[in-house]
Write a protein that holds these residues in place. Sequence first.
Motif: not given
Length: 126
Positions: A27-37, A44-53
């Motif tokens: 996929f187009t990597f730099d078009s999405y936010a990406i991070g970790w749960f 429950a699964r929780e959002g830990v950290s992300c970085i925007s595109s």
Amino acid sequence: QVQLVESGGGLVQPGGSLRLSCAASGFTFDSYAIGWFRQAPGKAREGVSCISSSDGSTYYTDSVKGRFTISRDNAKNTVYLQMNSLKPDDTAVYYCAVADHSIVWVTSSVDLVDYWGQGTQVTVSS
């Protein structure tokens, strides 16, 4: 097809460090936010950290602020999570995730994640 391949998990003593990596393809990597749960047993699964595109802005859940650092390398289609001063409460399976917007991590909206990695176990124990 889309692949998110995580690495870097393991067993570490309290106070130790680990660096997680997530290599992305399909996929187009730099078009999405990406991070970790993360998901601990019985929780429950929780959002830990992300970085925007767009501007590289970052989000951290309160419990990891000052200890975890996220970064992305768009040339390598890879995101990293440097985890320092690890605590037993950080023990969980960590999942790499891709979504349209960082709000997905802020609200831990797992249903809005576009792609998931297979997960990597992080265990913090003496």
